[in-house]
Design a protein around this motif. Sequence first.
Motif: not given
Length: 355
Positions: A38-47, A342-353
């Motif tokens: 509904x909010x066209x969030x491709x990253x969250x759709x994939x997840x 940017x969202x994908x890269x930041x999320x990947x680093x956030x998952x590590x942190x």
Amino acid sequence: MPALPPAADAAALLGSGTGTPLSLYRTLVLPAESAAVSRADKACICQARIVGCLLLYPPSPAARRTLSLELASCNQTEHPYQALFDLGAMYLTRLVLIFKKTRGKTPTPSSHPSRPSFDRVMQECLVDLQPAPRDHSAAKAQALIRDNYRCMVTGRVDRPATKDKITRMGPGEDFGLTQCCHIIPDAPGNIAVGGSSPEEHDAASMWAILKQFGYDDVCAELGSATIGGRLHRLDNILTLDAVIHDDFDTMDLWFEAIKGQPNTYKIIIPPGISRPPSLPDSVHFVSHHPDLPLPSPRYLEIHAFCCRILHMSGAAEYVDLIFRDMEELQVLSSNGTSADVLSFALHRRLMVATG
């Protein structure tokens, strides 16, 4: 990007009743997917779809039990949908993408040993075959001996081996450039105990997930997350033509075991990707040296289920676009078109942190 099937269609796979995987699928996974759409969030759709596909098509009963417990925990949080998206991101970055190499990068020198080094190792192996190769060069040399200096899939003869007169081409045979291909990538074995880099976190997480999914035996055999892990052992090695190797490493080709036929596999190419005319529908692996083991069905099973989840969830195309943009973009676009990158890269680093 294919949508998850409705709950009615999933019932045959997930069972029924309150608190079952089907209940979690109906009350959490599908609504989270709908919210992302509904909010066209491709990253969250994939997840969301990665979580859904894992629940529907797990590699083992232990994997479904683990995921069900994690989904139940998501329901206990203040923001269940976001918790589910985070769970999908974790499985994508810390398991599935461990197996994926990006296209277009020049192989590192360690991937293709120099000719003098390779010749030296080859001769050592011919004299004294080692049961567990210690490095990439030794693994490639032993695998070539096991596979009769030919690609295990196409049968193409290794061109350097013919030039060095180590083997000969038979009538009607063709030659190619074969490469040493790891089923479980060798990168997760090249980490330091207690290390804190993003790569070390991702690798340690991969081993932990595999244990939770019921692959304790694989973790024990391959040495888990330690420097010098046994990832170069021959049952983790395939000898493949360069093109087949690239497709395997980019998760555009995998092997699915044919029940009742040991060491025999269907060769799967996902929809939308052209199948090479020379690629057979199936392959039977044969060791040409009795002391050298064939690729492990368990390792191939892990690679296969990660490939299936990546493509069934629709994440493959999205991730390819992200990787391409991460390589090509020098700066973020001022109009916001690089937001997904940017969202994908930041999320990947956030998952590590936060891991």
